[in-house]
Scaffold this motif. Structure first.
Motif, PDB file in Angstrom:
ATOM      1  N   TRP A 118       0.874  -1.100   0.041  1.00 14.02           N
ATOM      2  CA  TRP A 118      -0.016  -0.296  -0.076  1.00 14.02           C
ATOM      3  C   TRP A 118       0.931   1.100  -0.078  1.00 14.02           C
ATOM      4  CZ3 TRP A 118      -0.884   3.947   3.569  1.00 14.02           C
ATOM      5  CH2 TRP A 118      -1.831   4.779   3.129  1.00 14.02           C
ATOM      6  N   ARG A 121       2.285   1.837  -3.269  1.00 11.96           N
ATOM      7  CA  ARG A 121       1.364   2.207  -4.369  1.00 11.96           C
ATOM      8  C   ARG A 121       0.789   3.761  -4.135  1.00 11.96           C
ATOM      9  NH1 ARG A 121      -4.460   2.522  -4.610  1.00 11.96           N
ATOM     10  NH2 ARG A 121      -5.127   2.888  -6.744  1.00 11.96           N
ATOM     11  N   GLN A 124       3.930   5.837  -5.511  1.00 13.91           N
ATOM     12  CA  GLN A 124       3.954   5.938  -6.902  1.00 13.91           C
ATOM     13  C   GLN A 124       2.565   6.762  -7.603  1.00 13.91           C
ATOM     14  OE1 GLN A 124       3.951   1.692  -7.935  1.00 13.91           O
ATOM     15  NE2 GLN A 124       6.104   1.424  -7.192  1.00 13.91           N
ATOM     16  N   ASN A 125       1.389   6.658  -6.691  1.00 12.70           N
ATOM     17  CA  ASN A 125      -0.025   7.255  -7.289  1.00 12.70           C
ATOM     18  C   ASN A 125      -0.534   8.000  -6.098  1.00 12.70           C
ATOM     19  OD1 ASN A 125       0.026   5.957  -9.967  1.00 12.70           O
ATOM     20  ND2 ASN A 125       0.044   3.926  -8.475  1.00 12.70           N
ATOM     21  N   VAL A 127      -2.054  11.183  -5.777  1.00 10.01           N
ATOM     22  CA  VAL A 127      -3.312  11.488  -6.125  1.00 10.01           C
ATOM     23  C   VAL A 127      -4.168  10.723  -6.331  1.00 10.01           C
ATOM     24  CG1 VAL A 127      -4.644  13.179  -7.733  1.00 10.01           C
ATOM     25  CG2 VAL A 127      -2.261  13.761  -7.388  1.00 10.01           C
ATOM     26  N   GLU A 128      -4.122   9.608  -7.145  1.00  7.39           N
ATOM     27  CA  GLU A 128      -5.230   8.596  -7.363  1.00  7.39           C
ATOM     28  C   GLU A 128      -5.769   7.932  -6.067  1.00  7.39           C
ATOM     29  OE1 GLU A 128      -4.876   4.235  -9.409  1.00  7.39           O
ATOM     30  OE2 GLU A 128      -4.063   5.744 -10.665  1.00  7.39           O
ATOM     31  N   VAL A 129      -4.465   7.708  -5.238  1.00  6.71           N
ATOM     32  CA  VAL A 129      -4.750   7.068  -3.916  1.00  6.71           C
ATOM     33  C   VAL A 129      -5.564   7.823  -2.990  1.00  6.71           C
ATOM     34  CG1 VAL A 129      -3.692   5.904  -1.865  1.00  6.71           C
ATOM     35  CG2 VAL A 129      -2.994   5.225  -4.047  1.00  6.71           C
ATOM     36  N   SER A 130      -5.152   9.174  -2.829  1.00  8.06           N
ATOM     37  CA  SER A 130      -6.048  10.295  -2.245  1.00  8.06           C
ATOM     38  C   SER A 130      -7.358  10.367  -2.758  1.00  8.06           C
ATOM     39  CB  SER A 130      -5.271  11.625  -2.383  1.00  8.06           C
ATOM     40  OG  SER A 130      -4.113  11.636  -1.934  1.00  8.06           O
ATOM     41  N   GLU A 131      -7.604  10.160  -3.808  1.00 11.20           N
ATOM     42  CA  GLU A 131      -9.147  10.139  -4.409  1.00 11.20           C
ATOM     43  C   GLU A 131      -9.781   9.317  -4.116  1.00 11.20           C
ATOM     44  OE1 GLU A 131     -10.703  13.118  -5.504  1.00 11.20           O
ATOM     45  OE2 GLU A 131      -8.961  14.077  -5.106  1.00 11.20           O
ATOM     46  N   GLU A 132      -9.066   7.939  -3.968  1.00 11.63           N
ATOM     47  CA  GLU A 132      -9.857   6.741  -3.475  1.00 11.63           C
ATOM     48  C   GLU A 132     -10.155   6.739  -1.929  1.00 11.63           C
ATOM     49  OE1 GLU A 132      -7.015   3.593  -4.603  1.00 11.63           O
ATOM     50  OE2 GLU A 132      -7.572   3.957  -6.884  1.00 11.63           O
TER      51      GLU A 132
END
Length: 149
Positions: A118, A121, A124-125, A127-132
């Motif tokens: 986790w 991830r 590496q990502n 913004v994507e993880v924050s939005e999720e």
């Protein structure tokens, strides 16, 4: 910390953040909501850091007053209030996740190191993880429902 309207010392962006969520307990309350799904006063009291009851009450009231938390009666038990993050509070999730990344890098005993996949991830990502995570918490969920960060 007073829960009355206090004046912001300056309009520096860093100062505003520090005054709203920069104390230790406010960030830990937000952490507990995001990561372990705590929602009630009693659940916050069980955190391992051992917050005093008067400090918890003060921080919850302040965060609610500042529009970071919303409080509503529990539909299951009217004697309890449930605390949730508002949109303003949800916008703190990327801040919290960056703190997690910083801690994973600099604290060799950090609990989050047990979640290496986790953390990788997230790094590496971000913004994507924050939005999720924001979507998950907005819908009443949390990152680690097993209670282990």
């Amino acid at each position: 910390m007073k829960t009355t309207n206090k004046e912001i010392r300056s309009h520096c962006a860093v100062n505003y953040g520090v005054e709203i969520f920069g104390d230790r307990w406010s960030l830990l309350i937000i952490r507990d909501i995001v990561f372990t799904g705590k929602k009630t006063y009693g659940e916050f009291m069980k955190s391992e850091e051992g917050i005093a009851t008067n400090v918890l009450a003060s921080r919850l009231a302040f965060l609610e007053q500042q529009g970071v938390l919303a409080r509503a009666p529990s539909p299951d038990d009217g004697r309890k209030d449930l605390y949730t993050l508002t949109e303003k509070g949800l916008d703190l999730i990327p801040v919290m996740l960056n703190i997690v990344l910083w801690s994973a890098k600099h604290d060799s005993k950090s609990y989050v190191l047990h979640r290496k996949e986790w953390v990788d991830r997230l790094s590496q990502n971000p913004v994507e993880v924050s939005e999720e995570v924001k979507a998950l918490v907005r819908n009443g969920g949390c990152m680690f429902p097993d209670g282990k960060q």
